[in-house]
Design a protein around this motif. Structure first.
Motif, PDB file in Angstrom:
ATOM      1  N   PHE A  27      32.151  60.321  35.307  1.00 16.39           N
ATOM      2  CA  PHE A  27      33.483  59.852  35.649  1.00 16.39           C
ATOM      3  C   PHE A  27      33.735  60.317  37.080  1.00 16.39           C
ATOM      4  O   PHE A  27      33.015  61.157  37.598  1.00 16.39           O
ATOM      5  CB  PHE A  27      34.505  60.465  34.684  1.00 16.39           C
ATOM      6  N   HIS A 190      51.377  56.372  29.608  1.00 16.18           N
ATOM      7  CA  HIS A 190      50.177  55.840  28.996  1.00 16.18           C
ATOM      8  C   HIS A 190      49.310  56.923  28.356  1.00 16.18           C
ATOM      9  O   HIS A 190      48.707  56.716  27.315  1.00 16.18           O
ATOM     10  CB  HIS A 190      49.324  55.109  30.030  1.00 16.18           C
ATOM     11  N   MET A 191      49.227  58.065  29.035  1.00 12.05           N
ATOM     12  CA  MET A 191      48.473  59.230  28.547  1.00 12.05           C
ATOM     13  C   MET A 191      47.002  58.972  28.235  1.00 12.05           C
ATOM     14  O   MET A 191      46.509  59.301  27.160  1.00 12.05           O
ATOM     15  CB  MET A 191      49.148  59.833  27.308  1.00 12.05           C
ATOM     16  N   LEU A 193      43.158  59.982  28.384  1.00 11.64           N
ATOM     17  CA  LEU A 193      42.606  61.341  28.403  1.00 11.64           C
ATOM     18  C   LEU A 193      42.161  61.777  29.810  1.00 11.64           C
ATOM     19  O   LEU A 193      42.273  62.941  30.160  1.00 11.64           O
ATOM     20  CB  LEU A 193      41.417  61.458  27.438  1.00 11.64           C
ATOM     21  N   GLU A 194      41.673  60.829  30.600  1.00 14.01           N
ATOM     22  CA  GLU A 194      41.182  61.197  31.926  1.00 14.01           C
ATOM     23  C   GLU A 194      42.268  61.112  32.990  1.00 14.01           C
ATOM     24  O   GLU A 194      42.804  60.035  33.250  1.00 14.01           O
ATOM     25  CB  GLU A 194      40.044  60.254  32.339  1.00 14.01           C
ATOM     26  N   PRO A 195      42.627  62.245  33.619  1.00 15.06           N
ATOM     27  CA  PRO A 195      43.574  62.150  34.736  1.00 15.06           C
ATOM     28  C   PRO A 195      42.892  61.471  35.919  1.00 15.06           C
ATOM     29  O   PRO A 195      41.679  61.536  36.062  1.00 15.06           O
ATOM     30  CB  PRO A 195      43.883  63.624  35.063  1.00 15.06           C
ATOM     31  N   LEU A 241      35.602  54.856  33.329  1.00 17.55           N
ATOM     32  CA  LEU A 241      36.961  55.379  33.393  1.00 17.55           C
ATOM     33  C   LEU A 241      37.370  55.879  32.020  1.00 17.55           C
ATOM     34  O   LEU A 241      37.049  55.252  31.010  1.00 17.55           O
ATOM     35  CB  LEU A 241      37.939  54.285  33.846  1.00 17.55           C
ATOM     36  N   GLY A 242      38.091  56.982  32.025  1.00 13.47           N
ATOM     37  CA  GLY A 242      38.502  57.565  30.755  1.00 13.47           C
ATOM     38  C   GLY A 242      39.841  57.030  30.284  1.00 13.47           C
ATOM     39  O   GLY A 242      40.810  57.775  30.179  1.00 13.47           O
ATOM     40  N   GLY A 243      39.884  55.755  30.004  1.00 12.37           N
ATOM     41  CA  GLY A 243      41.131  55.132  29.567  1.00 12.37           C
ATOM     42  C   GLY A 243      42.014  54.729  30.736  1.00 12.37           C
ATOM     43  O   GLY A 243      41.942  55.316  31.807  1.00 12.37           O
ATOM     44  N   PHE A 245      44.968  51.762  30.232  1.00 10.75           N
ATOM     45  CA  PHE A 245      46.177  51.226  29.593  1.00 10.75           C
ATOM     46  C   PHE A 245      47.210  50.808  30.634  1.00 10.75           C
ATOM     47  O   PHE A 245      48.395  50.718  30.332  1.00 10.75           O
ATOM     48  CB  PHE A 245      46.784  52.253  28.622  1.00 10.75           C
ATOM     49  N   LEU A 482      36.945  50.636  31.076  1.00 12.32           N
ATOM     50  CA  LEU A 482      37.976  51.623  30.779  1.00 12.32           C
ATOM     51  C   LEU A 482      37.752  52.299  29.437  1.00 12.32           C
ATOM     52  O   LEU A 482      38.466  53.218  29.076  1.00 12.32           O
ATOM     53  CB  LEU A 482      39.342  50.926  30.695  1.00 12.32           C
ATOM     54  N   GLY A 483      36.801  51.741  28.689  1.00 13.46           N
ATOM     55  CA  GLY A 483      36.618  52.213  27.335  1.00 13.46           C
ATOM     56  C   GLY A 483      36.783  51.068  26.357  1.00 13.46           C
ATOM     57  O   GLY A 483      36.566  51.221  25.159  1.00 13.46           O
ATOM     58  N   GLY A 654      42.990  51.369  17.775  1.00 14.34           N
ATOM     59  CA  GLY A 654      43.487  52.213  18.863  1.00 14.34           C
ATOM     60  C   GLY A 654      44.837  51.742  19.370  1.00 14.34           C
ATOM     61  O   GLY A 654      45.742  52.542  19.603  1.00 14.34           O
TER      62      GLY A 654
ATOM     63  N   GLU C 100      34.667  55.108  22.855  1.00 16.02           N
ATOM     64  CA  GLU C 100      35.274  54.073  23.688  1.00 16.02           C
ATOM     65  C   GLU C 100      35.189  54.522  25.140  1.00 16.02           C
ATOM     66  O   GLU C 100      34.169  54.327  25.762  1.00 16.02           O
ATOM     67  CB  GLU C 100      36.707  53.782  23.232  1.00 16.02           C
ATOM     68  N   CYS C 101      36.209  55.180  25.661  1.00 15.74           N
ATOM     69  CA  CYS C 101      36.100  55.563  27.070  1.00 15.74           C
ATOM     70  C   CYS C 101      35.137  56.729  27.239  1.00 15.74           C
ATOM     71  O   CYS C 101      34.587  56.930  28.309  1.00 15.74           O
ATOM     72  CB  CYS C 101      37.459  55.883  27.672  1.00 15.74           C
ATOM     73  N   CYS C 138      42.153  56.272  22.690  1.00 14.75           N
ATOM     74  CA  CYS C 138      41.529  54.949  22.624  1.00 14.75           C
ATOM     75  C   CYS C 138      41.292  54.415  21.217  1.00 14.75           C
ATOM     76  O   CYS C 138      41.581  53.269  20.946  1.00 14.75           O
ATOM     77  CB  CYS C 138      40.164  54.968  23.324  1.00 14.75           C
ATOM     78  N   THR C 139      40.732  55.237  20.352  1.00 17.62           N
ATOM     79  CA  THR C 139      40.191  54.698  19.104  1.00 17.62           C
ATOM     80  C   THR C 139      41.141  54.652  17.925  1.00 17.62           C
ATOM     81  O   THR C 139      40.884  53.941  16.965  1.00 17.62           O
ATOM     82  CB  THR C 139      38.992  55.533  18.612  1.00 17.62           C
TER      83      THR C 139
END
Lengths: 756, 302, 159
Positions: A27, A190-191, A193-195, A241-243, A245, A482-483, A654, C100-101, C138-139
């Motif tokens: 990442f 959105h939160m 996990l990855e900042p 990318l860690g999410g 949204f 993005l996942g 999800g 997922e991510c 994500c999941t």
């Protein structure tokens, strides 16, 4: 046709999954370059203030500090991400508590932080506004730069986004019943996990950026504009990318900050947001939607007036009503949609999964439930089944061309299958009759039928498939990962279309240097629909070239040959074949490379695709404590065609889980001075494994005719349906229709008390 | 003052890992206010990152031997070493069977990762009004042993915290042991906490210890957390039940008394004062009922 | 700023490092040892993305002082599988679509591993309870739980 697909529709393992389970997937935050500096940002303690003076002299003298960036040494050039307002990278004004004031780059993070501690900023505090009413009062303090706007209302091309169809006044006159309701939702985040993180490097006047961004080309365009360089001098790459949204849609400001620090210092610079900073960066705005609908005594709509006001920090991206798809859900000749964005001194607002459609859907599905009850429909979904838009019906929304029609709609199947899966027939006891009452606990059930976009009409994109000397192929796509498995599903599409096995395809994704231009990026559930079209086209183009090349080898015309799983064969006599590998290995004079090219625009006329869904839920409301528990949740989605069913299921589960958490539980809280009070996971709670339930996903395939392999996007829809579905189920349990989100235990108790 | 969101912990002058209590207390005496004891670190490091606390010296006591134990001595109390982790308490069969409320607190608070390192001593020393371990320990009328270089003292846990996040622990003292008096026969206990999601600080937490003899309440102790600046003994609620024959009516009356006594602050992000008082009522009622069942030999956690 | 020498045993290998005393184990594992599989999601011990195993127990590396890890066995996600063969949990996560991510993945796999080492027969409820310290946005968690259940069966068979 349906059964012939070999790769599309299969549960292939996600590309990158092996790296991710091994911890090897990189990442942005995991990347570094030799000599790299660390950046930190100083943030405003005031919600609204002018920066009178910045004294950075002590910081600049600190050993190890290599660059300091303020509004003074930043290009004073406005930039606009997509359809947002224009803004400056850094300004002599701060507009929310936590706004960026200054950035520093130093040898170590500790030095950067120490440097920030040595900075002295003289602020002139300005009056701040925190409600739309205050913001629009005459004489209210102006939040945007005066050269951009004269008032605190969105000015860009998305201003108001109002539109009329038919004659709204006539429509209400025609109506036999009229109901009106206002729905309010508070600000959430959105939160992922990855900042966010950014790494920039200059080499001979060329800027390379590794960025957590969902919109590479838009960012590149803005960066080039502000730095006054050609786009060729800016390369933006987005690794895993860690999410997102939506929270990584507006990263340009931070790319510019990092790039400028890098330019000044002459070194690579990494900017890593803390979680708190990530939560401040973009929020989903608070909003109010007023819905007034007129209908006949059989239920048919004669008039729908939707007024949507969104408020939050400058600057907002995207239209308000642009994503209000009520007209793709229910037929109505006379409509008026109005959208307003008003600025307050809160953190900047941006788009979040479902955008404003989440609220439009909530409002409509609540009203429809109310209408169905008042007109004595036996079950709530009977109304949707009778009146929803069908394939061929006129359906456009604010941003669509006049007269556009719906390309496909699997809503009936969604409703029917979900009705069965929830056990409706056995459990539904009628309107205002809970499924069960056990002491203080009341169990109710409800549903929502809804729709959402799958691509904005102006979206364009492309893809390239180039076949190598050994028969493998490089697939180059602008898609980010993005996942949501977008690179996997697009690889499946291109593999299906070209006949080259998935294992022989390597995906190069999200790199502006090589991918075709895709200005809008990973937003609006567009990839499965819009990007599949160009991926398919690229695959078919490569295939056509391979067939032409193989034709003399197999002594058959190209039309008589096919490629499946890397084998090129004569359709009528498959024993006559040659592998793609063998074909490509042969070198002959004049045989040109195979480069498959695909370009696509979002299909928008005469037909347009929409993502339909039906959610059913059983909830338990504890009338003593107000606590709501979800007992069962079924989410049926018309995905057109499931490119990868396992991926579809995960997206549905999800999205619904996020939706439930947001509907019942999440709210950003601010104090009277505009300080965000719950800026971390301790105080802003997400659902854990214990809170979440097993959402039952149902995949419906309507085989959309204007899509590649029939596929529509649906990444957002699972969230869009949740507030309406839960509101309706709660109504069945306790007889109260909620019009404020989130529906917290305290709000439930307050409403129950009021009811008595 | 402009805002900085720190990525790092503040630099420190030194980090010690004493092997004995005496070494640790000597270091505390030497460095005074500049030093901080660190055990699990799950509270301290968060405060350090936000710069709320900036100790120059860290005294890591996890290396001290013989502070991790759960001993049921022949005398009149159960002794728990201060470095015993929350997880170790949760996994103790003795505690689960006899001191059920303490087991329930360890089971419901935190997460596996936090509970593997967080210590019962640390939970108590934080002095939080919502301390999940201190709540049942208080209800069990526990005492804590505080040691400095010269002497040791044993004080009731109930008076250990004297304000929100404040304790009577002297600057050169270390809490080494928790002592729980033996229980009367036919004693049952229960602990409940109300939260927003499964991993959260408590909106309200309640611990109840009750002994029943022939249907009469011979011993009662009710402690509420998160409804006052410190953990709160619900004396009036106890009075309703003490020495009386237990009835459903009395349980409800007791719960109401607990709710009336609760005086939560305004401004909690988790719940309003009114809602906390409501939860105090509900949880006390539920916890008392559960404790009674267990006192009567029903519904014991196997 | 205080600096100290520390000996760490990570994924079976010994490392001798000179570090600043205020560094967390998370920072050392990532920045000094290049083990980027350990993720920094929040730095305050709430998201679980930084979970590693110390003496086979899941702990949060962001809330662990590096100096306190001396003499202990540290396992990160990189140390879970030998060369090319994946641990049954890793295989199950891929097979069941539980990745997922991927940001929460290393932490959640390690926590699940600790669970399966401790409890050979957890119910779904116990699995969810054990994993509650690992957030995923994500999941929705269902596929993660399915993957853990499947890995459990695989481990019982001796996979």
């Amino acid at each position: 046709m349906v059964n012939e697909l070999k790769v599309v529709g299969k549960n292939v393992a996600r590309i990158g999954a092996v790296e991710k389970v091994r911890g090897e997937a990189k990442f942005v935050g995991d990347m570094s370059l030799p000599g790299m500096l660390h950046a930190k940002i100083l943030r405003s303690p005031y919600a609204h203030a002018r920066i009178v003076n910045i004294d950075a002299s002590k910081a600049e003298k600190l050993p190890g500090v290599r660059a300091v960036l303020t509004y003074k040494n930043v290009p004073r050039i406005l930039f606009m991400e997509e359809s947002a307002e224009e803004s400056y990278v850094l300004d002599d004004k701060v507009r929310f508590l936590g706004d960026e004031v200054l950035a520093i780059a130093a040898d170590t993070i500790e030095t950067a932080e120490r440097g920030l501690e040595l900075i002295n900023v003289h602020y002139e505090e300005l009056p701040a506004v925190f409600t739309p009413e205050e913001a629009l009062k005459p004489g209210a303090p102006l939040i945007p730069p005066p050269e951009v706007s004269k008032d605190n209302m969105l000015v860009g091309p998305a201003r108001t986004r109002s539109r009329d169809w038919g004659n709204i006044e006539e429509g209400f006159k025609e109506a036999e019943h009229v109901i009106e309701k206002t729905f309010t939702a508070h600000c959430v985040q959105h939160m992922p996990l990855e900042p966010k993180a950014f790494l920039t490097n200059w080499e001979r006047s060329k800027l390379t950026v590794w960025a957590t961004t969902q919109r590479l080309f838009s960012a590149r365009h803005c960066v080039a504009k502000v730095l006054q360089m050609p786009e060729t001098a800016v390369r933006i790459i987005s690794p895993y990318l860690g999410g997102g949204f939506g929270s990584k849609s507006e990263s340009t400001r931070y790319i510019l900050i990092t790039a400028l620090l890098s330019k000044i210092s002459g070194k690579p610079v990494k900017l890593q947001f803390t979680k708190e900073e990530d939560m401040l960066a973009r929020t989903r705005p608070a909003n109010v939607i007023s819905l007034k609908v007129g209908y006949k005594k059989d239920g048919a709509f004669t008039a729908i007036h939707c007024k949507h006001t969104v408020h939050g920090g400058y600057s907002w991206c995207h239209s308000t009503t642009g994503t209000v798809n009520i007209r793709a859900l229910y037929k109505c000749k006379n409509c008026r949609f109005e959208g307003y964005t008003i600025y307050t001194n809160h953190p900047s607002i941006g788009q979040m999964r479902g955008v404003l459609d989440t609220f439009a859907a909530w409002g409509m599905t609540s009203l429809v439930d109310q209408i169905a009850e008042s007109l004595n429909f036996k079950n709530p979904m009977d109304y949707a089944k009778k009146f929803h838009v069908r394939a061929g019906d006129e359906c456009g929304t604010v941003i669509d061309a006049d007269g556009v029609t719906c390309s496909s709609c699997g809503l009936d199947e969604c409703i029917d299958r979900a009705t069965k899966a929830i056990g409706w027939a056995e459990k539904w006891r009628g309107w205002k009759t809970p499924v069960k009452i056990q002491g203080n606990k009341r169990i109710g059930m409800g549903m929502a039928a809804f729709t959402h976009d799958t691509g904005m009409p102006w979206m364009v994109t492309g893809a390239i498939l180039k076949v190598n000397m050994d028969g493998t192929a490089n697939f180059i796509t602008p898609v980010t990962e993005l996942g949501n498995a977008t690179i996997t599903t697009q690889a499946q599409v291109v593999s299906e279309a070209s006949g080259i096995p998935l294992k022989d395809i390597y995906v190069t994704f999200a790199d502006t240097e090589v991918a075709p231009v895709d200005p809008d990026g990973q937003v609006d559930s567009s990839t499965a629909h819009v990007r599949s079209i160009s991926s398919k086209m690229a695959g078919e183009d490569a295939k056509r070239q391979l067939l032409e090349r193989a034709s003399p080898q197999l002594s058959a015309p190209p039309e008589a040959i096919d490629i499946v799983d890397g084998l090129i064969f004569i359709k009528s006599d498959p024993s006559k074949s040659i592998t793609v590998k063998h074909l490509m290995e042969q070198t002959e004079f004049g045989v040109v490379p195979v480069v498959g090219r695909g370009v696509s625009a979002c299909p928008h006329f005469p037909q347009k695709a929409f993502s339909y869904g039906a959610h059913f839920a059983i909830v338990e409301v504890d009338t003593e404590t107000g606590v709501i528990k979800i007992l069962k949740y079924v989410a049926a989605h018309d995905v057109g065609r499931a490119l990868n069913p396992l991926v579809c299921e995960a997206q549905i589960q999800g999205g619904v889980t996020m939706g439930i958490s947001v509907t019942l539980n999440e709210e950003l809280l601010f104090d009277a001075k505009g300080k965000t009070l719950n800026l971390n996971y301790t105080d802003y709670k997400l659902f854990t494994t214990v809170d979440a339930i097993n959402v039952i996903p149902i995949i419906v395939e309507s085989n959309d005719p204007i899509s590649a392999y029939g596929a529509k996007g649906f990444g957002e829809a699972p969230l869009v349906g949740v507030p309406g579905c839960l509101s309706n189920a709660i109504y069945n349990a306790i007889g109260i229709r909620f019009s404020e989100l989130p529906i917290t235990p305290e709000r439930v108790l307050k409403a129950l008390k009021g009811k008595k | 003052m402009s805002n900085i969101y720190y990525s790092t912990l503040p630099p420190i002058k030194d980090y010690f890992r004493p092997k004995f209590v005496k070494s640790a207390t000597s270091l505390l005496t030497r460095y005074g206010k500049e030093a901080s004891v660190i055990a699990g670190g799950t509270d301290l490091l968060v405060s350090m990152r936000s710069r709320k606390k900036r100790p120059a010296y860290l005294i890591d006591i996890t290396g001290i031997k013989n502070l991790k134990y759960i001993k049921n001595s022949n005398k009149d109390n159960l002794k728990i070493g201060a470095l015993t982790t929350i997880r170790e308490i949760e996994m103790s069969e003795l505690i689960r069977k006899k001191y059920t409320a303490l087991y329930e607190a360890a089971h419901s608070m935190g997460t596996i990762q936090i509970n593997n390192v967080a210590t019962v001593g640390g939970n108590i020393c934080r002095g939080s009004p919502s301390a999940d371990m201190a709540c049942p320990l208080c209800a069990f009328k526990s005492k804590v042993k505080l040691v400095d270089t010269k002497k040791s003292r044993v004080v009731p846990l109930e008076s250990f915290s004297n304000g929100s996040d404040k304790t009577i622990l002297a600057g050169d003292e270390i809490l080494t042991e928790i002592q729980i008096p033996n229980l009367l026969p036919n004693t049952g206990s229960a602990f409940l906490r109300a939260t927003r999601t499964a991993v959260d600080l408590a909106k309200v937490n309640v611990a109840v210890v009750i002994s029943i003899e022939n249907g009469i309440c011979t011993y009662i102790s009710i402690v509420l957390g998160s409804v006052a600046p410190t953990l709160m003994r619900a004396y009036a609620a106890e009075e309703v039940l003490r020495g009386k024959k237990i009835t459903k009516n009395l349980i409800e009356k007791s719960a109401k008394a607990a709710s009336d006594a609760a005086h939560p602050r305004i401004g909690s992000l988790r719940a309003s004062p009114e809602y906390k008082k409501l939860l105090a009522n509900v949880l006390t009622r539920e916890a008392v009922s559960l404790a009674i069942q267990r006192a009567q030999g029903k519904g014991v956690k196997e | 700023m205080s600096e100290k020498e520390i000996n760490l045993k990570v994924n079976g290998k010994q490392y001798s490092l000179q570090i600043s005393s205020h560094k967390t184990l998370l920072e050392i594992l990532r920045d000094n040892l290049g083990l980027y599989g350990v993720k920094n999601g929040c730095s305050i011990g709430e998201c679980g993305a930084c979970t590693i195993l110390i003496d086979n127990k899941p702990v949060l590396s962001c809330l662990t002082m590096a100096l306190s890890a001396e003499g202990k066995e540290i396992t990160t996600i990189e140390g879970l599988s030998n060369s090319d063969k994946l641990h049954p949990l890793q295989e199950a996560f891929i097979k069941y679509g539980a990745v997922e991510c991927g940001f929460c993945t290393p932490g959640i796999i390690l926590t699940a591993k600790a669970l399966l080492d401790e409890n050979q027969n957890p119910t779904e409820e116990e699995i969810r309870l054990y994993l509650k310290g690992n957030l995923c946005r994500c999941t929705g968690y269902s596929k993660i739980v399915e993957a853990v259940v499947s890995a459990l069966k695989s481990l019982r068979k001796g996979g």
